[in-house]
Design an enzyme around this catalytic site. Sequence first.
Site, PDB file in Angstrom:
ATOM      1  N   GLN A   1       0.819  -1.202   0.000  1.00  0.00           N
ATOM      2  CA  GLN A   1       0.000   0.000   0.000  1.00  0.00           C
ATOM      3  C   GLN A   1       0.860   1.264   0.000  1.00  0.00           C
ATOM      4  O   GLN A   1       1.911   1.323   0.618  1.00  0.00           O
ATOM      5  CB  GLN A   1      -0.901  -0.005   1.216  1.00  0.00           C
ATOM      6  CG  GLN A   1      -1.958   1.046   1.169  1.00  0.00           C
ATOM      7  CD  GLN A   1      -2.920   0.917   2.318  1.00  0.00           C
ATOM      8  OE1 GLN A   1      -2.564   0.526   3.403  1.00  0.00           O
ATOM      9  NE2 GLN A   1      -4.161   1.282   2.068  1.00  0.00           N
TER      10      GLN A   1
ATOM     11  N   PRO B   1      -8.476   5.498  -8.605  1.00  0.00           N
ATOM     12  CA  PRO B   1      -7.735   4.657  -7.651  1.00  0.00           C
ATOM     13  C   PRO B   1      -6.343   5.216  -7.359  1.00  0.00           C
ATOM     14  O   PRO B   1      -5.768   5.958  -8.166  1.00  0.00           O
ATOM     15  CB  PRO B   1      -7.630   3.312  -8.378  1.00  0.00           C
ATOM     16  CG  PRO B   1      -8.766   3.314  -9.345  1.00  0.00           C
ATOM     17  CD  PRO B   1      -8.928   4.752  -9.771  1.00  0.00           C
ATOM     18  N   ARG B   2      -5.801   4.836  -6.207  1.00  0.00           N
ATOM     19  CA  ARG B   2      -4.500   5.339  -5.753  1.00  0.00           C
ATOM     20  C   ARG B   2      -3.406   5.209  -6.805  1.00  0.00           C
ATOM     21  O   ARG B   2      -2.620   6.120  -6.987  1.00  0.00           O
ATOM     22  CB  ARG B   2      -4.030   4.571  -4.521  1.00  0.00           C
ATOM     23  CG  ARG B   2      -4.699   4.944  -3.266  1.00  0.00           C
ATOM     24  CD  ARG B   2      -4.139   4.114  -2.132  1.00  0.00           C
ATOM     25  NE  ARG B   2      -4.734   4.544  -0.877  1.00  0.00           N
ATOM     26  CZ  ARG B   2      -4.406   4.050   0.288  1.00  0.00           C
ATOM     27  NH1 ARG B   2      -3.481   3.114   0.367  1.00  0.00           N
ATOM     28  NH2 ARG B   2      -4.983   4.482   1.384  1.00  0.00           N
ATOM     29  N   ASP B   3      -3.349   4.066  -7.462  1.00  0.00           N
ATOM     30  CA  ASP B   3      -2.261   3.874  -8.423  1.00  0.00           C
ATOM     31  C   ASP B   3      -2.383   4.847  -9.584  1.00  0.00           C
ATOM     32  O   ASP B   3      -1.382   5.373 -10.067  1.00  0.00           O
ATOM     33  CB  ASP B   3      -2.187   2.424  -8.906  1.00  0.00           C
ATOM     34  CG  ASP B   3      -3.418   1.979  -9.672  1.00  0.00           C
ATOM     35  OD1 ASP B   3      -4.543   2.277  -9.235  1.00  0.00           O
ATOM     36  OD2 ASP B   3      -3.250   1.311 -10.709  1.00  0.00           O
TER      37      ASP B   3
END
Length: 137
Positions: free
Chosen positions: A46, A88-90
């Site tokens: 993460q 999303p984070r990515d």
Amino acid sequence: MHGGGSLRRRAAALWARTTNPPGSLGSGMLLAHRAGAQLADLEFLQFHPTAVIGVPGREGFLVTEAIRGEGATLLDAHGERFVDELAPRDEVSRAINELLERTGERSVSLDMRAVDPAMFPNVVGALAEAGWTSRAS
């Protein structure tokens, strides 16, 4: 268990900043491996795309993603949005990294003017303590 933020910091400029506490070496993973656990999919560790930089004593202070969910926007050096903050984070992290590589900038800005400060007292308080105050439009 803390992540391997300090390892990444040493490994590549891309990971020069981390929200992990100083000294985080991923020792939990090492202990599990030595105990016989198989480690897999470590590329999915993460990470978080929004954190404070450039403020002594607050480097890596995590700015919760919920702030972006409440309307904060990521801006480039010209004050322009360049990514869907709810992605999303990515995807958000990749967009930030691509922008920084392309422009040579050190950071992007997080415009929180649309967010009620009372919803995030810890973040707002930490930023105020560090000398960052709200700016009028």
